[in-house]
Design a protein around this motif. Structure first.
Motif, PDB file in Angstrom:
ATOM      1  N   ASP A 130       0.809  -1.226   0.000  1.00  0.00           N
ATOM      2  CA  ASP A 130       0.000   0.000   0.000  1.00  0.00           C
ATOM      3  C   ASP A 130       0.843   1.278   0.000  1.00  0.00           C
ATOM      4  OD1 ASP A 130       0.997  -0.552   2.493  1.00  0.00           O
ATOM      5  OD2 ASP A 130      -0.749   0.224   3.566  1.00  0.00           O
ATOM      6  N   ARG A 131       2.165   1.135  -0.065  1.00  0.00           N
ATOM      7  CA  ARG A 131       3.056   2.301  -0.047  1.00  0.00           C
ATOM      8  C   ARG A 131       3.806   2.478  -1.358  1.00  0.00           C
ATOM      9  NH1 ARG A 131       2.994   5.994   3.937  1.00  0.00           N
ATOM     10  NH2 ARG A 131       2.231   5.081   5.860  1.00  0.00           N
ATOM     11  N   ARG A 132       3.417   1.734  -2.373  1.00  0.00           N
ATOM     12  CA  ARG A 132       4.230   1.675  -3.588  1.00  0.00           C
ATOM     13  C   ARG A 132       4.384   3.018  -4.278  1.00  0.00           C
ATOM     14  NH1 ARG A 132       1.224  -2.098  -7.812  1.00  0.00           N
ATOM     15  NH2 ARG A 132       1.876  -0.550  -9.323  1.00  0.00           N
ATOM     16  N   PRO A 136      10.428   8.300  -0.957  1.00  0.00           N
ATOM     17  CA  PRO A 136      11.168   7.984   0.276  1.00  0.00           C
ATOM     18  C   PRO A 136      10.893   8.960   1.422  1.00  0.00           C
ATOM     19  CG  PRO A 136      12.562   7.577  -1.608  1.00  0.00           C
ATOM     20  CD  PRO A 136      11.283   8.158  -2.150  1.00  0.00           C
ATOM     21  N   ALA A 137      10.804  10.265   1.129  1.00  0.00           N
ATOM     22  CA  ALA A 137      10.603  11.251   2.195  1.00  0.00           C
ATOM     23  C   ALA A 137       9.251  11.090   2.887  1.00  0.00           C
ATOM     24  CB  ALA A 137      10.751  12.670   1.635  1.00  0.00           C
ATOM     25  N   GLN A 138       8.341  10.371   2.238  1.00  0.00           N
ATOM     26  CA  GLN A 138       7.010  10.154   2.833  1.00  0.00           C
ATOM     27  C   GLN A 138       6.957   8.860   3.636  1.00  0.00           C
ATOM     28  OE1 GLN A 138       5.054  10.256  -1.033  1.00  0.00           O
ATOM     29  NE2 GLN A 138       4.104  12.217  -0.515  1.00  0.00           N
ATOM     30  N   LEU A 139       8.079   8.191   3.740  1.00  0.00           N
ATOM     31  CA  LEU A 139       8.122   6.914   4.451  1.00  0.00           C
ATOM     32  C   LEU A 139       8.980   7.038   5.705  1.00  0.00           C
ATOM     33  CD1 LEU A 139       8.773   4.618   1.342  1.00  0.00           C
ATOM     34  CD2 LEU A 139       6.584   4.959   2.521  1.00  0.00           C
ATOM     35  N   SER A 140       8.658   6.236   6.716  1.00  0.00           N
ATOM     36  CA  SER A 140       9.481   6.207   7.926  1.00  0.00           C
ATOM     37  C   SER A 140      10.799   5.513   7.623  1.00  0.00           C
ATOM     38  CB  SER A 140       8.748   5.456   9.032  1.00  0.00           C
ATOM     39  OG  SER A 140       8.715   4.070   8.725  1.00  0.00           O
ATOM     40  N   GLY A 141      11.752   5.602   8.566  1.00  0.00           N
ATOM     41  CA  GLY A 141      13.042   4.943   8.375  1.00  0.00           C
ATOM     42  C   GLY A 141      12.893   3.449   8.138  1.00  0.00           C
ATOM     43  N   GLY A 142      12.042   2.834   8.940  1.00  0.00           N
ATOM     44  CA  GLY A 142      11.833   1.392   8.809  1.00  0.00           C
ATOM     45  C   GLY A 142      11.251   1.034   7.446  1.00  0.00           C
ATOM     46  N   GLU A 143      10.332   1.874   6.983  1.00  0.00           N
ATOM     47  CA  GLU A 143       9.719   1.622   5.674  1.00  0.00           C
ATOM     48  C   GLU A 143      10.730   1.823   4.550  1.00  0.00           C
ATOM     49  OE1 GLU A 143       5.071   2.754   6.690  1.00  0.00           O
ATOM     50  OE2 GLU A 143       6.507   4.347   6.247  1.00  0.00           O
ATOM     51  N   GLN A 144      11.586   2.831   4.693  1.00  0.00           N
ATOM     52  CA  GLN A 144      12.615   3.050   3.668  1.00  0.00           C
ATOM     53  C   GLN A 144      13.566   1.856   3.604  1.00  0.00           C
ATOM     54  OE1 GLN A 144      14.338   7.075   3.173  1.00  0.00           O
ATOM     55  NE2 GLN A 144      12.990   7.673   4.848  1.00  0.00           N
ATOM     56  N   LEU A 169      18.104   2.859  12.846  1.00  0.00           N
ATOM     57  CA  LEU A 169      16.709   2.695  13.285  1.00  0.00           C
ATOM     58  C   LEU A 169      16.613   2.566  14.797  1.00  0.00           C
ATOM     59  CD1 LEU A 169      15.700   0.074  10.579  1.00  0.00           C
ATOM     60  CD2 LEU A 169      15.220   2.530  10.559  1.00  0.00           C
ATOM     61  N   ASP A 170      15.445   2.933  15.339  1.00  0.00           N
ATOM     62  CA  ASP A 170      15.235   2.731  16.765  1.00  0.00           C
ATOM     63  C   ASP A 170      15.079   1.229  17.040  1.00  0.00           C
ATOM     64  OD1 ASP A 170      12.419   1.874  16.555  1.00  0.00           O
ATOM     65  OD2 ASP A 170      12.044   3.948  15.994  1.00  0.00           O
ATOM     66  N   TYR A 171      15.093   0.871  18.310  1.00  0.00           N
ATOM     67  CA  TYR A 171      15.126  -0.530  18.719  1.00  0.00           C
ATOM     68  C   TYR A 171      13.962  -1.330  18.132  1.00  0.00           C
ATOM     69  CZ  TYR A 171      15.125  -4.644  21.702  1.00  0.00           C
ATOM     70  OH  TYR A 171      15.130  -5.933  22.144  1.00  0.00           O
ATOM     71  N   ARG A 172      12.763  -0.769  18.271  1.00  0.00           N
ATOM     72  CA  ARG A 172      11.564  -1.500  17.840  1.00  0.00           C
ATOM     73  C   ARG A 172      11.568  -1.700  16.318  1.00  0.00           C
ATOM     74  NH1 ARG A 172       6.707   0.202  16.024  1.00  0.00           N
ATOM     75  NH2 ARG A 172       7.332   2.373  16.304  1.00  0.00           N
ATOM     76  N   THR A 173      11.874  -0.637  15.581  1.00  0.00           N
ATOM     77  CA  THR A 173      11.888  -0.735  14.120  1.00  0.00           C
ATOM     78  C   THR A 173      13.005  -1.672  13.665  1.00  0.00           C
ATOM     79  OG1 THR A 173      11.198   1.559  14.152  1.00  0.00           O
ATOM     80  CG2 THR A 173      11.778   0.655  12.025  1.00  0.00           C
ATOM     81  N   GLY A 174      14.129  -1.588  14.367  1.00  0.00           N
ATOM     82  CA  GLY A 174      15.250  -2.479  14.055  1.00  0.00           C
ATOM     83  C   GLY A 174      14.855  -3.939  14.205  1.00  0.00           C
TER      84      GLY A 174
END
Ligand code: ADP
Ligand code: ADP
Length: 229
Positions: A130-132, A136-144, A169-174
């Motif tokens: 759903d992010r296709r 990139p600037a509209q996505l979070s670090g984890g999504e990028q 990335l932060d711990y959770r996203t990592g």
């Protein structure tokens, strides 16, 4: 013969009169389909190992093999083909093209290789269907980082090389990215090599390669969950 083989590999960097022995007789092997993690102190030679495996640099002596092919004997031309077709790269800071959408970033990788996987399918596989159309600037670090993993996987590479994939990335996203790489390895059979300071990776790895002063100090193999039954 193992899928990946490093045999007595030496790498000496020369800058003028100064010589640095980055790798000093390093040997290790990785089997097909394994998730291998390379750990060790700063300056130990981890990035050098990844650069040699990725065909971005050549060793001074020793042999490096991938799937029976002698990477250490390739000339520049062969290495260019090798980088293009045989290995996928994931970096700490994603390295996405900012003016292309997520889907276009993944398509870009597919365009340069022989046997690409459909970009939309791979994006769905990393949970970003759903992010296709986002940039990139509209996505979070984890999504990028997911887009970057999809881009690497779209090449259907023999080897997926990741340099500190959770470092930004932060711990959770990592942890989510770690889970994604583990699932990818299990479900698609890709062989994955990760250089990381994130010790959580050593708990899920099939193989931990501890690098110290240019040598692989120890290689520990965990049982695959399937083997432990
Ligand atoms: P790590 O990734 O484990 O921190 P590296 O592979 O980056 O270690 O570096 C191993 C050694 O080689 C270090 O002493 C580093 O300073 C040296 N080194 C790495 N790249 C170069 C280079 N391009 N020129 C000279 N020395 C280098
Ligand atoms: P994460 O925990 O993965 O780093 P964030 O807290 O940064 O996620 O972002 C949460 C949600 O907000 C994500 O779904 C992301 O797509 C969205 N988001 C973040 N930055 C932007 C942005 N600049 N524009 C649009 N959406 C954004």
């Amino acid at each position: 013969m193992s899928f990946v083989e490093f045999e007595d590999v030496r790498k000496v960097y020369r800058t003028g009169e100064v010589e640095v022995r980055a790798l000093d007789g390093m040997s290790f092997s990785i089997e097909r389909g394994e998730l291998a993690v390379i750990v060790g102190p700063s300056g130990a030679g981890k990035t050098t190992v990844l650069n040699l495996l990725g065909g971005m640099d050549s060793c001074t002596s020793g042999t490096i093999r991938l799937d029976g092919r002698l990477v250490s004997a390739m000339d520049e031309r062969a290495l260019t083909q090798y980088r293009r077709h045989d290995v996928g790269f994931v970096f700490q800071f994603y390295n996405l093209v900012q003016n292309l959408t997520a889907l276009e970033n993944v398509e870009l990788a597919s365009q340069i290789c022989r046997d690409p996987l459909p970009a939309a399918d791979v994006l769905a596989q990393v949970g970003l269907a759903d992010r296709r159309d986002n940039f990139p600037a509209q996505l979070s670090g984890g999504e990028q980082q997911r887009v970057a993993i999809a881009r690497a996987l779209a090449k259907n590479p023999k080897l997926l090389l990741c340099d500190e994939p959770t470092g930004a990335l932060d711990y959770r996203t990592g942890k989510q990215i770690l889970g994604l790489l583990q699932t990818t390895c299990r479900n698609t059979g890709h062989t994955v090599v990760i250089v990381t300071h994130n010790l959580a990776f050593t708990q899920i790895a099939d193989r931990v390669i501890r690098v110290r002063e240019g040598r692989a100090a120890s290689v520990k193999t965990n049982l695959h969950p399937a083997d432990a039954q």
